[in-house]
Write an enzyme that holds these catalytic residues in place. Structure first.
Site, short mmCIF file in Angstrom:
data_model
loop_
_atom_site.label_atom_id
_atom_site.label_comp_id
_atom_site.label_asym_id
_atom_site.label_seq_id
_atom_site.Cartn_x
_atom_site.Cartn_y
_atom_site.Cartn_z
N PRO A 1 47.22 33.32 21.67
CG PRO A 1 46.25 31.72 23.03
CD PRO A 1 47.22 32.86 23.06
N GLY A 2 44.29 34.33 19.86
CA GLY A 2 43.17 35.27 19.79
C GLY A 2 41.99 34.64 20.50
N GLY B 1 44.95 22.55 33.69
CA GLY B 1 44.65 21.52 32.68
C GLY B 1 43.31 20.83 32.85
CE1 TYR C 1 45.35 40.71 27.76
CE2 TYR C 1 43.59 40.21 26.19
CZ TYR C 1 44.16 40.08 27.45
OH TYR C 1 43.54 39.31 28.41
CE LYS D 1 47.31 35.44 29.82
NZ LYS D 1 47.45 33.96 29.81
NE ARG E 1 36.32 33.82 36.19
CZ ARG E 1 36.22 32.50 36.14
NH1 ARG E 1 36.35 31.87 34.97
NH2 ARG E 1 35.99 31.79 37.23
NE ARG F 1 41.90 28.91 41.25
CZ ARG F 1 41.29 30.06 41.06
NH1 ARG F 1 41.11 30.89 42.06
NH2 ARG F 1 40.85 30.40 39.86
CB THR G 1 38.40 23.81 32.68
OG1 THR G 1 39.31 24.79 33.20
CG2 THR G 1 37.65 23.14 33.81
C1 HXC Z 1 35.75 43.60 39.34
C2 HXC Z 1 36.38 41.64 40.38
C3 HXC Z 1 35.71 40.87 39.40
C4 HXC Z 1 35.04 41.58 38.35
C5 HXC Z 1 36.62 39.54 40.84
N1 HXC Z 1 36.92 40.78 41.25
N2 HXC Z 1 35.89 39.56 39.71
N3 HXC Z 1 36.41 42.98 40.36
N4 HXC Z 1 35.10 42.93 38.36
N5 HXC Z 1 34.39 40.93 37.38
C6 HXC Z 1 37.65 41.15 42.44
C7 HXC Z 1 36.92 40.75 43.69
O1 HXC Z 1 35.90 41.65 44.02
C8 HXC Z 1 38.04 40.72 44.72
O2 HXC Z 1 38.39 42.01 45.15
C9 HXC Z 1 39.23 40.24 43.89
O3 HXC Z 1 38.89 40.47 42.51
C10 HXC Z 1 39.48 38.78 44.08
O4 HXC Z 1 38.29 38.07 43.77
P1 HXC Z 1 38.00 36.60 44.31
O5 HXC Z 1 36.79 36.10 43.65
O6 HXC Z 1 38.05 36.60 45.80
O7 HXC Z 1 39.32 35.85 43.82
P2 HXC Z 1 39.52 34.40 43.36
O8 HXC Z 1 38.46 33.49 43.89
O9 HXC Z 1 40.91 34.07 43.68
O10 HXC Z 1 39.30 34.46 41.78
C11 HXC Z 1 40.31 34.92 40.90
C12 HXC Z 1 39.67 35.58 39.69
C13 HXC Z 1 38.61 34.66 39.04
C14 HXC Z 1 40.80 35.91 38.69
C15 HXC Z 1 38.99 36.86 40.13
O11 HXC Z 1 38.03 35.29 37.90
C16 HXC Z 1 39.18 33.32 38.65
O12 HXC Z 1 39.30 32.44 39.49
N6 HXC Z 1 39.52 33.11 37.40
C17 HXC Z 1 40.16 31.87 36.91
C18 HXC Z 1 39.68 31.45 35.57
C19 HXC Z 1 39.71 32.53 34.52
O13 HXC Z 1 39.71 33.72 34.83
N7 HXC Z 1 39.70 32.14 33.28
C20 HXC Z 1 39.74 33.08 32.18
C21 HXC Z 1 41.12 33.27 31.70
S1 HXC Z 1 41.05 33.78 30.05
P3 HXC Z 1 37.79 42.68 46.51
O14 HXC Z 1 38.59 43.94 46.70
O15 HXC Z 1 36.34 42.94 46.26
O16 HXC Z 1 38.02 41.68 47.60
C22 HXC Z 1 42.38 34.63 29.63
C23 HXC Z 1 42.52 34.78 28.12
C24 HXC Z 1 42.51 36.16 27.64
O17 HXC Z 1 43.16 35.05 30.41
C25 HXC Z 1 42.26 36.29 26.13
C26 HXC Z 1 40.82 36.30 25.75
C27 HXC Z 1 40.50 36.68 24.32
#
Ligand code: HXC
Length: 279
Positions: free
Chosen positions: A189-190, A17, A148, A163, A200, A41, A19
Site C-alpha cells: 500500500p501507499g 486486526g 519502500y 518489509k 508515528r 497486544r 485497529t
Molecule cells: C526514536 C523510538 C521512537 C521514536 C520508540 N523508539 N519510538 N526511537 N524515535 N519515535 C524506541 C524507544 O526509545 C525504545 O528504545 C525502542 O524504540 C522500543 O520502544 P518501546 O516503546 O519500548 O517499544 P514498544 O512498546 O514495543 O513499541 C514498539 C514501537 C511502537 C514499534 C516502537 O511504535 C509500536 O508499538 N507500534 C505499533 C503500531 C505501529 O507502529 N503502527 C504503524 C505501522 S504503519 P530505547 O533504546 O530508548 O529503549 C506501517 C506502514 C508504513 O508500518 C507505510 C506508511 C506510508
C-alpha cells in the site's frame, strides 16, 4: 465489488486486526462470508473491535491477545485457534514503525520494528504453514508490506529492512510451498491514513498534505480499496496468483522514480506550445 459468499468457508487470522487497516480488512472479509480471528497486544481493543464487527456484519469474530514478537505466544495462539478449527488463511498485517533520523536509533528501537514486522510475520507464517503442511491442507498467506520494501526509504530504515524481508519470505515460500497447496502474496500500500500510523509517521499536518499533493491521483488511499484488493487475493477465484506483490498507491512510487516525472509541474501550456513550435 464481489459476491457476498466470495470468502464463505474461509477462516482467516488477521494480525493487528483490532485497529487500522487490519480492522478494515477484517470487516470486509466478514461481509464476504469469512470467519475471522484477530490478534494484537491490547485485549480491550480486540474485544471492542470483535464486538463491533460481529454486530455490524452478523459474522463470527474471535480474538486473542498475542505479541507476535514472541514465538511462544504465536504457538499458543495457533494452538488455541486450531483446537477449534484450522485456519484457511493468514493476513500478516501487524506492524511497528516510526520516523526517526537513523543515526539516532538505539539498538532497542531497531529491534522493536524488526521484531514485530520481520520476526513476527515469519513466526506466524512458519507456524501456520507447518500446521497446513502436516495436515495436507491448503493455506493462503497475505502480507501487508509497503512500496519502500524495494525502493528503500529514508527515515523509516528498520521498517524498510523488515518489509523487504517479508517480501523475500513471500517470494521464497511461494516457490517452496507452492506445490503443497500453500500460496503467499503481498500487498504494497501507499498512504492509507490510520490513527496509529499517522501519529508515528506524520507528525505535522503539512506532511499529511504532501502525501496528497505528491500523489499522481492527488489523494490518499481509501480503506475499502485496500480491503477489496485483500479479498481478491484471498479468494480461491484467483488461486493461481502466487508469489505476487500488488501495489495500491495511486502511482506514488512510480511518481518518485521516473526521471522526468517532475517536469509536468514546471511546464505551462505556453511552455509546451513553445517547444512544439521549435520543431
Ligand atoms: C526514536 C523510538 C521512537 C521514536 C520508540 N523508539 N519510538 N526511537 N524515535 N519515535 C524506541 C524507544 O526509545 C525504545 O528504545 C525502542 O524504540 C522500543 O520502544 P518501546 O516503546 O519500548 O517499544 P514498544 O512498546 O514495543 O513499541 C514498539 C514501537 C511502537 C514499534 C516502537 O511504535 C509500536 O508499538 N507500534 C505499533 C503500531 C505501529 O507502529 N503502527 C504503524 C505501522 S504503519 P530505547 O533504546 O530508548 O529503549 C506501517 C506502514 C508504513 O508500518 C507505510 C506508511 C506510508
Amino acid at each position: 465489488m464481489f459476491k457476498n459468499d466470495l470468502l464463505a468457508g474461509h477462516r482467516i487470522l488477521i494480525t493487528g486486526g483490532g485497529t487500522g487497516i487490519g480492522r478494515s480488512i477484517g470487516h470486509h472479509f466478514l461481509t464476504l462470508g469469512a470467519e475471522i480471528v484477530i490478534c494484537g497486544r491490547r485485549e480491550a481493543v480486540l474485544e471492542q473491535t470483535a464486538t463491533e464487527l460481529a454486530a455490524a456484519t452478523g459474522g463470527k469474530v474471535q480474538y486473542k491477545p498475542c505479541d507476535i514478537r514472541d514465538a511462544a505466544q504465536v504457538e499458543g495462539l495457533c494452538d488455541w485457534i486450531w483446537a477449534e478449527a484450522p485456519l484457511t488463511g493468514l493476513v500478516n498485517n501487524a506492524a511497528g514503525n516510526f520516523i526517526a533520523q537513523s543515526e539516532t536509533l538505539s539498538p532497542r528501537a531497531v529491534d522493536a520494528v524488526l521484531n514485530i514486522v520481520l520476526h513476527g510475520s515469519a513466526y506466524m507464517t512458519l507456524n501456520c504453514g507447518k500446521r497446513w503442511l502436516d495436515a495436507g491442507q491448503r493455506g493462503n498467506v497475505l502480507s501487508i508490506i509497503t512500496t519502500y520494501a524495494w525502493t528503500g526509504s529514508a527515515f523509516v530504515v528498520p521498517s524498510a529492512m523488515a518489509k523487504a524481508g517479508v517480501l523475500a519470505m513471500t517470494r521464497s515460500l511461494a516457490v517452496e510451498w507452492g506445490g503443497r497447496g500453500i500460496r503467499l502474496n503481498a500487498i504494497a500500500p501507499g498512504p492509507f491514513p490510520t490513527a496509529g500510523a499517522w501519529e508515528r509517521l506524520v507528525p505535522k499536518p503539512e506532511l499529511a498534505a504532501i502525501f496528497e499533493s505528491q500523489n499522481p491521483q492527488k489523494r490518499v488511499g481509501r480503506h475499502d480499496e485496500l480491503a477489496n484488493l485483500a479479498a481478491f487475493l484471498m479468494s480461491d477465484a484467483v488461486g493461481f496468483i502466487n508469489g505476487e506483490v500488488v501495489t495500491i498507491d495511486g502511482g506514488e512510487w512510480l511518481q518518485g522514480a521516473g526521471q522526468f516525472n517532475f517536469v509536468g509541474e514546471h511546464m505551462s501550456p505556453a511552455d509546451w506550445q513553445a517547444l512544439r513550435s521549435k520543431k
